[in-house]
Design a protein around this motif. Sequence first.
Motif, short mmCIF file in Angstrom:
data_model
loop_
_atom_site.label_atom_id
_atom_site.label_comp_id
_atom_site.label_asym_id
_atom_site.label_seq_id
_atom_site.Cartn_x
_atom_site.Cartn_y
_atom_site.Cartn_z
N ALA A 95 -11.25 20.50 -13.69
CA ALA A 95 -10.75 19.25 -14.26
C ALA A 95 -9.35 19.46 -14.82
O ALA A 95 -8.46 18.61 -14.65
CB ALA A 95 -11.69 18.76 -15.36
N GLY A 96 -9.14 20.58 -15.49
CA GLY A 96 -7.83 20.87 -16.05
C GLY A 96 -6.77 21.02 -14.98
O GLY A 96 -5.64 20.54 -15.13
N MET A 97 -7.13 21.69 -13.88
CA MET A 97 -6.17 21.85 -12.79
C MET A 97 -5.80 20.51 -12.17
O MET A 97 -4.64 20.24 -11.88
CB MET A 97 -6.75 22.79 -11.71
CG MET A 97 -6.80 24.25 -12.13
SD MET A 97 -7.30 25.35 -10.78
CE MET A 97 -9.04 24.97 -10.63
N LEU A 136 -6.79 20.76 -1.93
CA LEU A 136 -7.27 22.14 -1.88
C LEU A 136 -8.29 22.40 -2.99
O LEU A 136 -9.27 23.14 -2.80
CB LEU A 136 -6.09 23.10 -2.01
CG LEU A 136 -6.33 24.56 -1.59
CD1 LEU A 136 -6.77 24.63 -0.13
CD2 LEU A 136 -5.05 25.38 -1.80
N ILE A 137 -8.08 21.81 -4.15
CA ILE A 137 -9.05 21.95 -5.24
C ILE A 137 -10.33 21.17 -4.94
O ILE A 137 -11.44 21.65 -5.15
CB ILE A 137 -8.44 21.45 -6.57
CG1 ILE A 137 -7.34 22.41 -7.03
CG2 ILE A 137 -9.52 21.33 -7.65
CD1 ILE A 137 -6.60 21.94 -8.26
N ALA A 138 -10.16 19.95 -4.42
CA ALA A 138 -11.32 19.09 -4.14
C ALA A 138 -12.19 19.65 -3.03
O ALA A 138 -13.41 19.52 -3.05
CB ALA A 138 -10.85 17.68 -3.78
N THR A 272 -7.91 30.30 -3.80
CA THR A 272 -7.39 28.99 -3.38
C THR A 272 -7.09 28.10 -4.58
O THR A 272 -6.19 27.26 -4.51
CB THR A 272 -8.42 28.28 -2.46
OG1 THR A 272 -9.70 28.24 -3.13
CG2 THR A 272 -8.56 28.99 -1.13
N ASP A 273 -7.83 28.27 -5.69
CA ASP A 273 -7.56 27.49 -6.89
C ASP A 273 -6.19 27.82 -7.45
O ASP A 273 -5.43 26.93 -7.86
CB ASP A 273 -8.63 27.74 -7.95
CG ASP A 273 -10.00 27.21 -7.55
OD1 ASP A 273 -10.04 26.23 -6.76
OD2 ASP A 273 -11.02 27.76 -8.01
N LEU A 274 -5.87 29.10 -7.49
CA LEU A 274 -4.57 29.51 -7.99
C LEU A 274 -3.45 28.97 -7.11
O LEU A 274 -2.41 28.49 -7.59
CB LEU A 274 -4.48 31.05 -8.05
CG LEU A 274 -5.43 31.74 -9.05
CD1 LEU A 274 -5.32 33.25 -8.91
CD2 LEU A 274 -5.08 31.32 -10.48
#
Length: 309
Positions: A95-97, A136-138, A272-274
Amino acid sequence: MHRLAYFAYALLGLIWGTNFIFTKWAGEVISPAQIVMLRVLFGFVPILAYALYRRELHWAHLRHSHHFLVMALLATVLYYLAFAKGTVLLLSSVAGMLSGAIPLFSFLTAMLFLRQEPINARTVLGMLCGFAGVVLIARPWSSLGGDINLQGVLYMILGSLSLGASFVYARKYITPLQLSPVALCTYQIGIGSVLVLLTTDTSGIAAFTASPRALWGMVLGLGLIGTGVAYILYYFIVAQLGAVKAAGVTYIPPLVALAIGYFWVGEPLATTDLFAVVLIMGGVYVLQSGKKGSASNRITATSTLAKQS
């Protein structure tokens, strides 16, 4: 004084970054709507006190109440509610990202409705990078596997769009009023408090008092500090450093939320999150670094002021 301003700058980024874990904890015992109600009520206290101290509130402002109502709906009630729902369904770090994409949606709505942002190679690159990070996050291609709640992502996007719409409204109808940001914030949060009080089902809301981390996270983390003190810090930073530098604080919360989720709560973190965070922050930087002129500075200030995630 500038040294103090930069301390406030870092502190504000830290405060906004912690809001997601506090929301997550509160969501374990009360509903997202109840989280929003308590947040705006506790946050309104220091904001009102500060406005009264500054003598920024005047009866003559009441003739603009219809504008304050719209801003309360878009930039407080709907925005906070969508983000609360999204954060409850997602990891706090995710959520923060995703909150880092707020400036992208503000820019997008300004480009579509205000026609003040040029469409050129820079803006296209910034938007593509930023939204590629969001995708990418989703990871919609793996949502059926349950690793990311797509509904939660959509709530975060909805909240960002609501905030973007409030920015467009503010730029068109609020900015020409030439009212103090302190007064505008007080009216917005105050009316928002009334709206959530009238519409929120309070059944079981006392449950948050039984959980120490939900209690203190709700009252202090999200309310008094995360909303009230955060606004006051922002005004101080703008006064000392200017709106454009103040807008840079939006880079800090996603990183703080990511660090808290990984190091403190033990949430998983993928490479991938980074990379996604780098894409989002890079897209925001490309868009913001291309803004020039006083009109763009006012847009940046309005957009950042609204960002109280």
